[in-house]
Write an enzyme that holds these catalytic residues in place. Structure first.
Site, short mmCIF file in Angstrom:
data_model
loop_
_atom_site.label_atom_id
_atom_site.label_comp_id
_atom_site.label_asym_id
_atom_site.label_seq_id
_atom_site.Cartn_x
_atom_site.Cartn_y
_atom_site.Cartn_z
CE LYS A 203 -4.13 2.08 2.29
NZ LYS A 203 -4.35 1.67 3.13
CE LYS A 257 -6.15 1.78 -0.74
NZ LYS A 257 -6.49 1.23 0.74
C1 PBG Z 1 -7.36 2.87 5.13
C2 PBG Z 1 -7.40 2.86 3.25
C3 PBG Z 1 -7.73 3.51 2.46
C4 PBG Z 1 -8.57 3.45 1.46
C5 PBG Z 1 -8.93 2.25 2.30
N1 PBG Z 1 -8.77 2.03 3.60
C6 PBG Z 1 -6.31 4.43 2.38
C7 PBG Z 1 -6.43 6.46 3.38
O1 PBG Z 1 -7.89 7.12 3.78
O2 PBG Z 1 -5.54 6.11 3.55
C8 PBG Z 1 -8.29 4.19 0.42
C9 PBG Z 1 -9.56 3.50 -0.44
C10 PBG Z 1 -9.68 4.49 -1.50
O3 PBG Z 1 -9.44 5.13 -2.31
O4 PBG Z 1 -10.79 3.90 -2.38
N2 PBG Z 1 -6.57 2.13 5.98
#
Ligand code: PBG
Length: 333
Positions: A203, A257
């Site tokens: 991520k 991601k």
């Molecule tokens: C954090 C989380 C994020 C996303 C899902 N869970 C990133 C964040 O807010 O830093 C992003 C999903 C998206 O952008 O569609 N645990």
């Protein structure tokens, strides 16, 4: 003397197989099917209500009863799994994300309701703390630092509570060190040997998450950035080491991601480890396609399909995408 095309190509003419729809279909190497789709949905408290999300046209926050209907629709369309993300009431958020541990929180209520009504669909829950903290970080904040080990303790408890509610796959998105092994141990100890772990293994500290933070209400809360725990966007080798660590700790599947800007990582992960590999086409990727389509600058439907196909080409086994029901309907014809 100029050479003829046949002299140049030696008679090889790659256009031969492109001449008709039937021959293009016959030699197509990658196809997108409904089996690759995971649909992320947003949850809110209340009854029979939806809320629009400004930066994600076409996506809504759903009350639990509406989420059940969405799951029913997804199952009918053949979508294998959904992933839930809650927008938690602000007064339930605190420094340690303690409400994540509540067996009766929004995620767990949704899981129980969906499991009861649509047992055939897979439910993926995120064990990260960010929807539950009053600072928007994925872990516990102490003196300006996201403390790793205390965060892991919280995340592990949240994961067990989600498994108890009926989640099929725990997908921790927080990037804390050691959380996969700790979650695996705790799930096994609690008798949840069959609950799988999809690690958000790579991520990246990305700007593409903006609309998501509006969706779950962390945009206004987040203090600072997430660079001390997410991966630097410049790093491939670190992404591979992170994936290896998570697999060693017991991850059943791994995720990259964001998706499209990191297709090279998808390819490297798949080639290096040959494990179930997923990509998350995140909110900013979705918003960009929707915005350009709304302006008439691109054909949104075609770009949606072409983009999702690129994940298959890059080696992904599946994609988390807000487009999932639209794609499934299109594939159904
Ligand atoms: C954090 C989380 C994020 C996303 C899902 N869970 C990133 C964040 O807010 O830093 C992003 C999903 C998206 O952008 O569609 N645990």
């Amino acid at each position: 003397m100029t050479r003829s095309v046949d002299e140049i190509t030696g008679g090889k003419r790659l256009r031969r197989m492109r001449k008709a729809d039937w021959s293009r279909r016959l030699v197509r190497e990658n196809d997108l099917t409904v089996n690759e789709l995971i649909w992320p949905i947003f949850l809110i408290d209340g009854d029979d209500r939806t809320e629009t999300i400004e930066a994600m046209p076409g996506v809504e926050r759903l009350t639990v009863d509406r989420a059940v209907r969405a799951a029913e629709e997804a199952a009918k369309l053949g979508i294998p799994a959904i992933a839930t993300f809650p927008n938690i009431a602000v007064d339930k958020r605190d420094t340690t994300g303690s409400h994540a541990l509540d067996d009766d929180n929004l995620i767990n209520r949704a899981t129980r309701a969906i499991k009861a009504a649509v047992p055939e669909i897979g439910i993926i829950t995120d064990a990260a703390l960010d929807p539950f903290t009053d600072h928007g970080h994925d872990g516990v904040l102490r003196d300006g630092i996201i403390v790793n080990d205390e965060s892991v303790e919280q995340i592990v408890k949240a994961a067990v509570s989600q498994a108890a509610a009926g989640a099929d796959i725990i997908a921790p998105s927080d990037m804390m060190d050691g959380r996969i092994g700790a979650i695996r141990d705790a799930l096994d100890d609690a008798g949840f040997q069959d609950v799988a772990i999809m690690s958000y293994a790579t991520k990246f500290a990305s700007a593409y998450y903006g609309p998501y933070r509006e969706a779950i209400g962390t945009a206004g809360l987040l203090k600072g950035d997430k660079k001390t725990y997410y991966i630097d966007p410049g790093n491939t080798e670190e992404a591979l080491r992170e994936t290896e660590a998570d697999l060693d700790e017991g991850a059943d599947m791994v995720m990259v991601k964001p998706g499209l800007p990191y297709l090279d990582i998808c390819r490297r992960v798949k080639e290096t480890f040959q494990v179930p590999t997923f990509a998350y086409q995140v909110s900013g990727e979705y918003a960009m396609i929707e915005a350009a389509a709304a302006n008439g600058w691109i054909d949104g439907e075609k770009v949606m399909m072409e983009t999702l196909l690129s994940f298959k080409r890059a080696g992904c086994d599946g994609i988390l995408t807000y487009f999932a029901p639209r794609v499934a309907r299109l594939l159904q014809g």
